[in-house]
Design an enzyme around this catalytic site. Structure first.
Site, PDB file in Angstrom:
ATOM      1  N   TRP A 130       0.865  -1.188   0.000  1.00 11.02           N
ATOM      2  CA  TRP A 130       0.000   0.000   0.000  1.00 11.02           C
ATOM      3  C   TRP A 130       0.896   1.231   0.000  1.00 11.02           C
ATOM      4  O   TRP A 130       1.882   1.275   0.745  1.00 11.02           O
ATOM      5  CB  TRP A 130      -0.882  -0.041   1.253  1.00 11.02           C
ATOM      6  CG  TRP A 130      -1.796   1.130   1.417  1.00 11.02           C
ATOM      7  CD1 TRP A 130      -2.611   1.671   0.465  1.00 11.02           C
ATOM      8  CD2 TRP A 130      -1.994   1.894   2.616  1.00 11.02           C
ATOM      9  NE1 TRP A 130      -3.303   2.723   1.005  1.00 11.02           N
ATOM     10  CE2 TRP A 130      -2.947   2.887   2.314  1.00 11.02           C
ATOM     11  CE3 TRP A 130      -1.474   1.832   3.909  1.00 11.02           C
ATOM     12  CZ2 TRP A 130      -3.388   3.813   3.258  1.00 11.02           C
ATOM     13  CZ3 TRP A 130      -1.917   2.748   4.846  1.00 11.02           C
ATOM     14  CH2 TRP A 130      -2.862   3.726   4.524  1.00 11.02           C
ATOM     15  N   ASP A 211      -1.354  -6.209   8.591  1.00 13.68           N
ATOM     16  CA  ASP A 211      -2.323  -5.168   8.270  1.00 13.68           C
ATOM     17  C   ASP A 211      -3.567  -5.860   7.729  1.00 13.68           C
ATOM     18  O   ASP A 211      -3.499  -6.572   6.726  1.00 13.68           O
ATOM     19  CB  ASP A 211      -1.716  -4.208   7.221  1.00 13.68           C
ATOM     20  CG  ASP A 211      -2.570  -2.965   7.027  1.00 13.68           C
ATOM     21  OD1 ASP A 211      -3.692  -2.924   7.560  1.00 13.68           O
ATOM     22  OD2 ASP A 211      -2.104  -2.032   6.343  1.00 13.68           O
ATOM     23  N   LYS A 246     -13.837  -0.264   5.758  1.00 15.38           N
ATOM     24  CA  LYS A 246     -14.427  -0.909   4.580  1.00 15.38           C
ATOM     25  C   LYS A 246     -15.574  -1.836   4.974  1.00 15.38           C
ATOM     26  O   LYS A 246     -16.634  -1.786   4.368  1.00 15.38           O
ATOM     27  CB  LYS A 246     -13.375  -1.725   3.818  1.00 15.38           C
ATOM     28  CG  LYS A 246     -11.940  -1.227   3.937  1.00 15.38           C
ATOM     29  CD  LYS A 246     -11.568  -0.135   2.990  1.00 15.38           C
ATOM     30  CE  LYS A 246     -10.159   0.369   3.315  1.00 15.38           C
ATOM     31  NZ  LYS A 246      -9.677   1.387   2.431  1.00 15.38           N
TER      32      LYS A 246
HETATM   33  C1  LMR Z   1      -6.747   2.701  -0.597  1.00 12.66           C
HETATM   34  O1  LMR Z   1      -5.749   1.975  -0.598  1.00 12.66           O
HETATM   35  O2  LMR Z   1      -7.219   3.195  -1.624  1.00 12.66           O
HETATM   36  C2  LMR Z   1      -7.459   2.987   0.696  1.00 12.66           C
HETATM   37  O3  LMR Z   1      -6.889   2.267   1.725  1.00 12.66           O
HETATM   38  C3  LMR Z   1      -7.604   4.434   0.993  1.00 12.66           C
HETATM   39  C4  LMR Z   1      -6.324   5.093   1.397  1.00 12.66           C
HETATM   40  O4  LMR Z   1      -6.328   5.762   2.446  1.00 12.66           O
HETATM   41  O5  LMR Z   1      -5.322   4.990   0.696  1.00 12.66           O
END
Ligand code: LMR
Length: 403
Positions: A130, A211, A246
């Protein structure tokens, strides 16, 4: 005073979402941010949440401060959802769980804790991970490294390389793992791979930091948390960041939790104290409203059943959109690009589209994906899926546009 402050380059996810909101095109499609939209393209307000909200309005309770560690009922419910109500570590009081400002807040509080109490430890995240993981951990002063994860040739997992890299880390390193619905790739470890990885973490004396932002969007609430429970069973030092953004569709309420599984109840109390200190030094205490909504749903059998069934239909809808993409793209893109819509899991598919192709989707068709090629499948619906398939076929056919 501030003349040398540079401009903010923007965030690859949140700024793009803001660009989408400003885009005047009426046929635009938002497949960028990780949010679940329903068939009508709206964020659901879950019926169980609405029921609790109505009773909160009626009660009109005063709005005092919550304790620094958060709402007691919420903390207990969040812990039970992650570990299972009867997990031995939970019954033994070995898990310190706190309410946090979403999953991101949990990551930050844990990162501050690690930086202060294990200053020599570095953290390893998947390649890719992420986009905000690196930002949060570096912001807290940690050194961030990556381990191999995604294979762009196959759209799958480089499990052997991943396991070998983790097997060579220094003792007390922190390994960030995604419990389910890997963000951004949608590629998860299967049960057998977890069973192979857990003894490596154990033997190398590593800290697992899981996570879990998408519990319930993969195979089910318990199925998605199975790796967390196996790590706790195996006695691996374990940190878990979880989120209700979510699965309760409560994004803006910032409902997250941080859990640390300790050796015994005494250690858990001390860890809880230091995590509480990290919260005080960041934002003092968390907000009340979202915590009351979540605790209200999870503590009432009928509301909980309604929530679980609504979540199951969200999960099903995502699966059916994956099926529609897979079907629609037949004969239009190569098999490696097409198969991932059904082999990858959860909200995201790593499409394999290049940055140039993603840019063409946005500029020419008003379809927003992340620059990395990540698509949020939960933004698709019966109305827009055909349009998205045709646009992908158009940009994928033109190899010149690839960078
Ligand atoms: C995403 O990955 O799009 C979500 O978790 C929102 C974010 O805060 O990045």
């Amino acid at each position: 005073m501030f003349e040398n402050v540079p401009a903010y380059a923007g965030d690859p996810i949140l700024s793009l979402n803001e660009d989408f909101q400003r885009d005047p095109r009426t046929d635009k499609v938002n497949l960028s941010i990780g949010m679940y939209f329903d068939e009508a393209g709206r964020l659901p307000v879950m019926s169980a949440v609405q029921a609790v909200e109505a009773s909160l309005l009626e009660a009109a309770a005063p709005r005092g401060y919550l304790p620094m560690a958060g709402h007691a009922g919420y903390r207990d419910a969040a812990q039970a959802l992650v570990f299972g109500a009867n997990h031995e570590a939970r019954l033994a009081g070995r898990i310190a769980t706190l309410q946090t400002l979403g999953g991101s807040g949990a990551l930050k509080v844990a990162a501050d804790f690690l930086h202060r109490h294990l200053p020599a430890s570095q953290i390893w995240i998947s390649d890719p991970s992420w986009e905000n993981h690196r930002v949060v951990f570096e912001g807290a002063g940690l050194t961030v490294n990556t381990y191999p994860y995604y294979d762009p040739q196959t759209g799958g997992l480089r499990f052997d390389a991943m396991r070998a890299a983790i097997d060579s880390l220094p003792e007390r390193s922190v390994v960030l793992l995604h419990a389910c619905c890997h963000n951004p790739t949608g590629v998860d470890l299967d049960r057998a791979q977890w069973a192979e990885l857990i003894p490596v973490l154990q033997r190398r004396k590593l800290i697992a930091f899981v996570d879990m932002a998408y519990q319930g969007f993969g195979d089910g609430l318990d199925e998605d948390a199975a790796c967390v429970r196996s790590l706790a069973d195996a006695g691996v030092p374990l940190i878990v960041a979880s989120s209700f953004s979510k699965n309760f569709s409560l994004y803006g309420e910032r409902c997250g939790a941080l859990s640390v599984v300790c050796r015994d109840a005494d250690e858990a109390q001390r860890v809880l104290g230091q995590l509480t200190f990290a919260i005080r030094s960041n934002y003092s205490n968390p907000p009340t409203h979202g915590a009351k909504l979540v605790a209200g749903v999870l503590s009432n059998a009928a509301l909980r059943a309604a929530w679980e069934s609504e979540l199951a239909s969200m999960r099903q809808r995502i699966k059916s959109m994956r099926g529609r993409m897979h079907e629609g793209l037949a004969g239009l893109v190569d098999d490696v690009m097409r198969e991932r819509y059904t082999s990858q899991v959860g909200m995201f598919t790593y499409t394999g589209l290049s940055e140039g192709q993603v840019e063409r989707l946005r500029a020419e068709h008003g379809i927003y994906l992340l620059r990395s090629g990540r698509m949020c499948v939960a933004g698709l619906n019966q109305q827009n899926v055909g349009y998205v398939v045709s646009a992908i076929a158009l940009v994928a056919a033109n190899r010149d546009a690839q960078k």
